[in-house]
Design a protein around this motif. Structure first.
Motif, PDB file in Angstrom:
ATOM      1  N   ASN A   1       0.823  -1.209   0.000  1.00 31.13           N
ATOM      2  CA  ASN A   1       0.000   0.000   0.000  1.00 31.13           C
ATOM      3  C   ASN A   1       0.856   1.256   0.000  1.00 31.13           C
ATOM      4  O   ASN A   1       0.545   2.227  -0.686  1.00 31.13           O
ATOM      5  N   SER A   2       1.943   1.247   0.758  1.00 33.61           N
ATOM      6  CA  SER A   2       2.796   2.433   0.826  1.00 33.61           C
ATOM      7  C   SER A   2       3.480   2.711  -0.507  1.00 33.61           C
ATOM      8  O   SER A   2       3.845   3.846  -0.787  1.00 33.61           O
ATOM      9  N   LEU A   3       3.662   1.676  -1.299  1.00 34.54           N
ATOM     10  CA  LEU A   3       4.359   1.861  -2.578  1.00 34.54           C
ATOM     11  C   LEU A   3       3.435   2.288  -3.707  1.00 34.54           C
ATOM     12  O   LEU A   3       3.870   2.437  -4.846  1.00 34.54           O
ATOM     13  N   GLN A   4       2.156   2.493  -3.410  1.00 35.86           N
ATOM     14  CA  GLN A   4       1.235   2.874  -4.486  1.00 35.86           C
ATOM     15  C   GLN A   4       1.207   4.375  -4.749  1.00 35.86           C
ATOM     16  O   GLN A   4       0.564   4.826  -5.686  1.00 35.86           O
ATOM     17  N   TYR A   5       1.899   5.149  -3.931  1.00 33.66           N
ATOM     18  CA  TYR A   5       1.745   6.599  -4.053  1.00 33.66           C
ATOM     19  C   TYR A   5       2.243   7.166  -5.379  1.00 33.66           C
ATOM     20  O   TYR A   5       1.688   8.106  -5.899  1.00 33.66           O
ATOM     21  N   CYS A   6       3.319   6.638  -5.910  1.00 37.24           N
ATOM     22  CA  CYS A   6       3.905   7.261  -7.113  1.00 37.24           C
ATOM     23  C   CYS A   6       3.005   7.039  -8.321  1.00 37.24           C
ATOM     24  O   CYS A   6       2.600   5.915  -8.616  1.00 37.24           O
ATOM     25  N   ILE A   7       2.701   8.136  -9.041  1.00 37.37           N
ATOM     26  CA  ILE A   7       1.874   8.023 -10.244  1.00 37.37           C
ATOM     27  C   ILE A   7       2.714   8.168 -11.516  1.00 37.37           C
ATOM     28  O   ILE A   7       2.173   8.369 -12.599  1.00 37.37           O
ATOM     29  N   HIS A   8       4.038   8.126 -11.366  1.00 37.20           N
ATOM     30  CA  HIS A   8       4.930   8.147 -12.535  1.00 37.20           C
ATOM     31  C   HIS A   8       4.742   9.392 -13.392  1.00 37.20           C
ATOM     32  O   HIS A   8       4.792   9.323 -14.620  1.00 37.20           O
ATOM     33  N   CYS A   9       4.520  10.518 -12.747  1.00 41.44           N
ATOM     34  CA  CYS A   9       4.280  11.733 -13.539  1.00 41.44           C
ATOM     35  C   CYS A   9       5.584  12.346 -14.028  1.00 41.44           C
ATOM     36  O   CYS A   9       5.586  13.116 -14.978  1.00 41.44           O
ATOM     37  N   GLY A  10       6.698  12.056 -13.351  1.00 40.21           N
ATOM     38  CA  GLY A  10       7.986  12.595 -13.781  1.00 40.21           C
ATOM     39  C   GLY A  10       8.299  13.974 -13.234  1.00 40.21           C
ATOM     40  O   GLY A  10       9.350  14.547 -13.534  1.00 40.21           O
ATOM     41  N   ALA A  11       7.412  14.521 -12.396  1.00 46.48           N
ATOM     42  CA  ALA A  11       7.643  15.878 -11.883  1.00 46.48           C
ATOM     43  C   ALA A  11       8.896  15.943 -11.013  1.00 46.48           C
ATOM     44  O   ALA A  11       9.608  16.952 -11.023  1.00 46.48           O
ATOM     45  N   CYS A  12       9.176  14.882 -10.271  1.00 49.35           N
ATOM     46  CA  CYS A  12      10.349  14.901  -9.385  1.00 49.35           C
ATOM     47  C   CYS A  12      11.647  14.925 -10.191  1.00 49.35           C
ATOM     48  O   CYS A  12      12.593  15.645  -9.856  1.00 49.35           O
ATOM     49  N   THR A  13      11.679  14.161 -11.254  1.00 49.49           N
ATOM     50  CA  THR A  13      12.882  14.157 -12.097  1.00 49.49           C
ATOM     51  C   THR A  13      13.081  15.525 -12.726  1.00 49.49           C
ATOM     52  O   THR A  13      14.203  16.030 -12.834  1.00 49.49           O
ATOM     53  N   ASP A  14      11.968  16.134 -13.099  1.00 50.69           N
ATOM     54  CA  ASP A  14      12.025  17.439 -13.742  1.00 50.69           C
ATOM     55  C   ASP A  14      12.577  18.513 -12.798  1.00 50.69           C
ATOM     56  O   ASP A  14      13.130  19.512 -13.255  1.00 50.69           O
ATOM     57  N   SER A  15      12.434  18.316 -11.490  1.00 51.66           N
ATOM     58  CA  SER A  15      12.925  19.324 -10.549  1.00 51.66           C
ATOM     59  C   SER A  15      13.973  18.731  -9.606  1.00 51.66           C
ATOM     60  O   SER A  15      14.135  19.187  -8.479  1.00 51.66           O
ATOM     61  N   CYS A  16      14.689  17.740 -10.082  1.00 51.33           N
ATOM     62  CA  CYS A  16      15.671  17.028  -9.256  1.00 51.33           C
ATOM     63  C   CYS A  16      16.815  17.950  -8.836  1.00 51.33           C
ATOM     64  O   CYS A  16      17.244  18.821  -9.598  1.00 51.33           O
ATOM     65  N   VAL A  17      17.302  17.720  -7.631  1.00 45.64           N
ATOM     66  CA  VAL A  17      18.403  18.531  -7.116  1.00 45.64           C
ATOM     67  C   VAL A  17      19.678  18.349  -7.947  1.00 45.64           C
ATOM     68  O   VAL A  17      20.513  19.253  -8.022  1.00 45.64           O
TER      69      VAL A  17
ATOM     70  N   CYS B   1       1.121  14.759 -17.726  1.00 40.29           N
ATOM     71  CA  CYS B   1       2.443  14.642 -17.098  1.00 40.29           C
ATOM     72  C   CYS B   1       3.461  14.135 -18.116  1.00 40.29           C
ATOM     73  O   CYS B   1       4.613  14.571 -18.146  1.00 40.29           O
ATOM     74  N   ALA B   2       3.017  13.187 -18.930  1.00 37.58           N
ATOM     75  CA  ALA B   2       3.937  12.564 -19.897  1.00 37.58           C
ATOM     76  C   ALA B   2       4.499  13.618 -20.855  1.00 37.58           C
ATOM     77  O   ALA B   2       5.683  13.585 -21.191  1.00 37.58           O
ATOM     78  N   GLU B   3       3.659  14.543 -21.257  1.00 42.12           N
ATOM     79  CA  GLU B   3       4.145  15.608 -22.148  1.00 42.12           C
ATOM     80  C   GLU B   3       5.057  16.575 -21.395  1.00 42.12           C
ATOM     81  O   GLU B   3       6.142  16.907 -21.849  1.00 42.12           O
ATOM     82  N   ALA B   4       4.538  17.056 -20.261  1.00 36.85           N
ATOM     83  CA  ALA B   4       5.220  18.161 -19.585  1.00 36.85           C
ATOM     84  C   ALA B   4       6.557  17.744 -18.986  1.00 36.85           C
ATOM     85  O   ALA B   4       7.558  18.447 -19.126  1.00 36.85           O
ATOM     86  N   PHE B   5       6.567  16.612 -18.293  1.00 31.51           N
ATOM     87  CA  PHE B   5       7.756  16.261 -17.530  1.00 31.51           C
ATOM     88  C   PHE B   5       8.635  15.222 -18.225  1.00 31.51           C
ATOM     89  O   PHE B   5       9.843  15.181 -18.013  1.00 31.51           O
ATOM     90  N   GLN B   6       8.005  14.358 -19.003  1.00 30.69           N
ATOM     91  CA  GLN B   6       8.797  13.257 -19.548  1.00 30.69           C
ATOM     92  C   GLN B   6       9.232  13.505 -20.986  1.00 30.69           C
ATOM     93  O   GLN B   6      10.332  13.151 -21.373  1.00 30.69           O
ATOM     94  N   LEU B   7       8.366  14.126 -21.771  1.00 32.02           N
ATOM     95  CA  LEU B   7       8.767  14.465 -23.138  1.00 32.02           C
ATOM     96  C   LEU B   7       9.200  15.927 -23.255  1.00 32.02           C
ATOM     97  O   LEU B   7       9.733  16.341 -24.284  1.00 32.02           O
TER      98      LEU B   7
END
Lengths: 474, 388
Positions: free
Chosen positions: B62-78, B273-279
């Motif tokens: 259940n705890s691992l279901q949170y990620c929706i694979h939107c890519g926003a974190c990669t887009d703003s990675c430190v 998300c796929a357009e904005a963050f991943q492509l």
């Protein structure tokens, strides 16, 4: 479920569920693991080890001050410690406490703007970046841009007496905070009037600034806001030495209308930037940032230029400043060191009056250099009477193991803190004390000050349920 | 995938020991208020599973279901110059749990629906038959194949038809329409790489068989899978150029002319998300700009979970996620932007998932699919339609 067995957890769980709702309390191990660390390097090394020793017993997500109060009452009834938790960005171990109840404040996320007073009331769980975005959409800024603002929450920013990089214009958290709401250890809800300047006894609002969850659980903060600035501009100077740069910075800080941002890198930290931009080797770099009305900014820039030139500064345009701005949240160099099994890195931020600041910088650098691979220092957050210096060290234990890295890290911090205190500095400017700097808290405050702080804690939280041990308070 | 795989090890170690600069961008954290939704915490759980410190049980699942694979974190990675993608370790952990008998009810439901319909959403035959009327072209070597994405057919059949008309207007033709296609978006992120690879191979073979030069996907999520995930992660390249509808229209923008009736019209664009963050594709907004339509704002992620799975099989905190995101989008679109005296006149969504959820949340501001909106702003012609 790994759950401490020395308390009546099932009963507490039921009571908490009654207070905040079944969905807003959890004893699941995988949920509790999210709170096992902040960003203190010791916590990062423990995460690297898979060390579960700081696992809390329970997590609750209250949705109002009243629910926080109910949680406090239950914790007090069972003598169960409470740890207020915001974004988990604390860098001194302020939320590290095994076996307690974590109060995750992120559901306290309301925001209200008062345009007449130019204040915003924000729940303690509001993310710093989201608050700024929300204000920007309405034409305002809070002007509070700490490096942690992407993860820190409002409550933590108050509780650690934080500061943002543009503090020269917008001030420190103690300047921004005009009022607050907090739940006290007796369950009462304290609400201060949003009138920061009063002659009505000691300023109780300020009691919570830097309190690190020891005196109360902050549930809302009323902060100053400004109309979004018309312009933001930059200038860069280089100086033949850190001493000359520091003299210029002091003169700027003591002048009329200082810049919003001042960052002076010492010679060692300047090396990379100096090379990158082709400035003279061995010089140090000063970045100045200005915000506000265009005519005011123009005037401020005109004021600082002769001051810098008087101290042998050379104007270098704005390129290095824009580079800094792009990478201002990038802490990857420190993180890469912390990823090494035997590596550790941290930024220690201390303060000193102008007549001691250079000595503190030299002493801390000298103390850390024998223990570190690299030491970087820069001065920022300057005031007419004092300034702060960041001392960033990268160290490597002889053994490539996280436990060895922790020992090495602690030796570095000890050397740096002792050097700072010996030269008349203060051990923390805006990260707080937490558990990382608590061994030096008595020396920081002096015997009478330390007793006074302990007496305050005893009076406010006689049962010691709020974040026990933080700042060394027990 | 082996947890000792070097790339997984790197993500474990980098993301688990992080300053969390990405969390302000994470829509799941923002909307669930859960520390456990932090990308770093998901990486920690996956690492502890890999190290044997956590059991593959329902609690962890259940705890691992949170990620929706939107890519926003990669887009703003430190790590600005070398951003890290946490999702491979999340997928690995979800797959490991499924293989240990801890597949979510959601995954079982997806599998059952795929067995029944070939996709997780609905019986697509009626919508597909309607769509075929708009794409009469035959398969030509080097021609354009339009991927008839299941999500679009299920949730936005009118948008799919508008996309075909718009593509024809932008000079693509004759268009070849694929069979209804499920590209595996949910299967991939919820931990079934083998089934996703099977779907990918089917699509790759269809494209090769058609000898298409260009593949245009009706769903932005499919464009991301075909362009990046299939070749880079699954080792299945698509032998054609892959574009989203908005990218294809942007390439043919010179053929479009504008006659939108309201010169003050402004749009609030909701990107997938796929357009904005991943492509990193902003073609949807750029096309509007080229057509003289002001963008009053944009949102870079869309609600989609609940839209896909109405039974609420996600962990208890997530069913509210879509509603919360949709409401935030409407709020942002309703706000007076600093640059304009008025809020947006329209909310324009590039994905079927967003269209469905935002329409339900926006009683005041009209919500359009991107293709219909653009068509409505163009000079009506034989294939055009007025914006309603």
């Amino acid at each position: 479920m790994a759950f401490p067995q020395h308390r009546n957890e099932a009963e507490i769980l039921d009571q908490l569920a009654g207070a905040v709702g079944r969905d807003a309390v959890s004893a699941q191990r995988s949920v509790r693991m999210a709170y096992i660390r902040g960003t203190w390097p010791v916590e990062l090394k423990c995460a690297q080890l898979g060390d579960p020793s700081a696992l809390p017993a329970l997590v609750v997500w209250p949705g109002s001050a009243q629910e926080v109060s109910a949680v406090v009452d239950i914790a007090r009834q069972h003598h169960f410690p409470l740890i207020p938790y915001g974004g988990g960005s604390g860098i001194v171990g302020g939320t590290r406490l095994a076996g307690g109840i974590v109060i995750d404040c992120k559901r306290l996320d309301g925001i209200t703007l008062n345009e007449t007073n130019q204040t915003v009331s924000a729940g303690s769980g509001v993310n710093g970046w989201h608050l700024e975005e929300w204000l920007n959409q309405r034409g305002y800024t809070c002007g509070h841009f700490p490096q942690s603002m992407n993860s820190a929450c409002v409550g933590g920013l108050v509780a650690t007496a934080s500061i943002g990089t543009f503090s020269g214009r917008y001030g420190k958290m103690d300047d921004l905070l005009v009022g607050l709401e907090a739940v006290l250890p007796n369950g009462k809800i304290f609400r201060s009037k949003p009138i920061p300047r009063r002659s009505a006894g000691p300023n109780l609002t300020q009691l919570f600034v830097g309190s690190e969850g020891a005196f109360g659980i902050i549930t809302q903060a009323d902060l100053r806001v400004w109309p979004k600035p018309e312009t933001r501009e930059w200038t860069v100077y280089t100086f033949p030495s850190t001493s000359l740069g520091l003299s210029a910075v002091r003169a700027i800080a003591q002048s009329d209308g200082p810049p919003a941002l001042v960052r002076l890198y010492d010679e060692a930290e300047s090396v990379g930037r100096i090379r990158h931009f082709g400035y003279p080797e061995g010089h140090c770099l000063l970045i100045l940032g200005f915000e506000g009305r265009a005519d005011t900014v123009r005037w401020q820039k005109a004021q600082v230029d002769p001051v810098c030139r008087l101290h042998q500064g050379t104007f270098r345009g704005e390129e290095a400043a824009l580079h800094w701005f792009r990478y201002r949240f990038d802490t990857s160099a420190m993180l890469r060191y912390n990823q090494k099994p035997g590596g550790a890195a941290d930024a220690l931020e201390v303060a000193a009056p102008w007549d001691r600041l250079e000595a503190v910088w030299r002493a801390m650098r000298a103390a850390l250099e024998p223990l570190s691979d690299q030491v970087h220092c820069h001065f920022s957050h300057v005031y007419p009477t004092e300034g702060s210096v960041y001392v960033i060290f990268y160290t490597q234990a002889s053994e490539a193991a996280p436990r060895a890295a922790i020992e090495r890290y602690q030796a570095c911090v000890q050397a740096a803190m002792e050097a700072c205190l010996a030269e008349g500095g203060s051990i923390s400017h805006h990260h707080g004390i937490g558990r990382g700097k608590q061994p030096w808290m008595e020396a920081e405050l002096g015997p009478a000050g330390w007793d006074l702080l302990g007496a305050l804690k005893q009076a406010i939280d006689p049962e010691d349920i709020l974040n026990p041990g933080v700042m060394g308070l027990v | 995938m082996n947890p000792s795989n070097a790339s997984l090890q790197t993500v474990f170690q980098v993301c688990s020991i992080c300053h969390d600069q990405c969390v302000s961008a994470c829509p799941v954290t923002e909307n669930t208020h859960r520390q456990g939704a932090y990308p770093s915490r998901l990486a920690t759980l996956a690492w502890e599973l890999a190290r044997g410190n956590l059991a593959p049980d329902a609690d962890l699942r259940n705890s691992l279901q949170y990620c929706i694979h939107c890519g926003a974190c990669t887009d703003s990675c430190v790590y600005i110059d070398q951003p890290v993608d946490v999702t491979p370790v999340v997928r690995w952990a979800r797959q490991t749990l499924a293989e240990a008998g801890q597949a979510t009810g959601q995954m079982r439901q997806i599998s059952a629906r795929i067995a029944q319909w070939g996709n997780p959403y609905a019986d697509l035959l009626p919508a597909y038959q309607e769509l075929m009327k708009a794409a009469p072209g035959a398969c030509l070597p080097g021609g354009t194949l339009v991927l008839a994405d299941a999500a679009e057919l299920a949730y936005a059949p009118a948008a799919a038809q508008a996309s075909l008309r718009l593509l024809a207007r932008a000079g693509y033709g004759p268009l070849t329409l694929s069979e209804p296609v499920y590209s595996g978006w949910e299967l991939w992120q919820f931990g079934d790489p083998r089934e996703t690879a099977r779907l990918a191979e089917g699509i790759a073979q269809a494209v090769a068989g058609c000898q298409a030069g260009t593949v245009i996907t009706l769903s932005p999520e499919s464009a991301y899978l075909l362009r990046r995930v299939y070749p880079e992660e699954l080792g299945i390249p698509i032998p054609a150029r892959v574009m989203t509808v908005s990218e294809a229209v942007q390439a043919g923008i010179d053929r479009l002319s504008v006659s939108h009736p309201d010169p003050d019209l402004s749009a609030f664009v909701v990107y997938s998300c796929a357009e904005a963050f991943q492509l990193h594709s902003r073609a949807a907004g750029e096309v509007l700009g080229s057509l003289g339509i002001a963008c009053s704002g944009q949102q870079d992620y869309q609600p989609f979970h609940r839209s896909s799975f109405p039974e609420g099989l996600l962990p208890e905190t997530l069913p509210a996620l879509d509603r919360s995101i949709a409401e935030r989008i409407v709020q942002a679109a309703s706000a007076r932007p600093a640059s304009s005296a008025c809020p947006a006149g329209a909310i324009v969504c590039t994905s079927a998932f967003a269209l469905k959820a935002v329409r339900e949340a926006s009683p005041e501001i009209p919500v359009y699919d991107w293709s219909s909106f653009v068509l409505g702003c163009c000079t009506p012609g034989p294939a055009g339609e007025k914006r309603n």
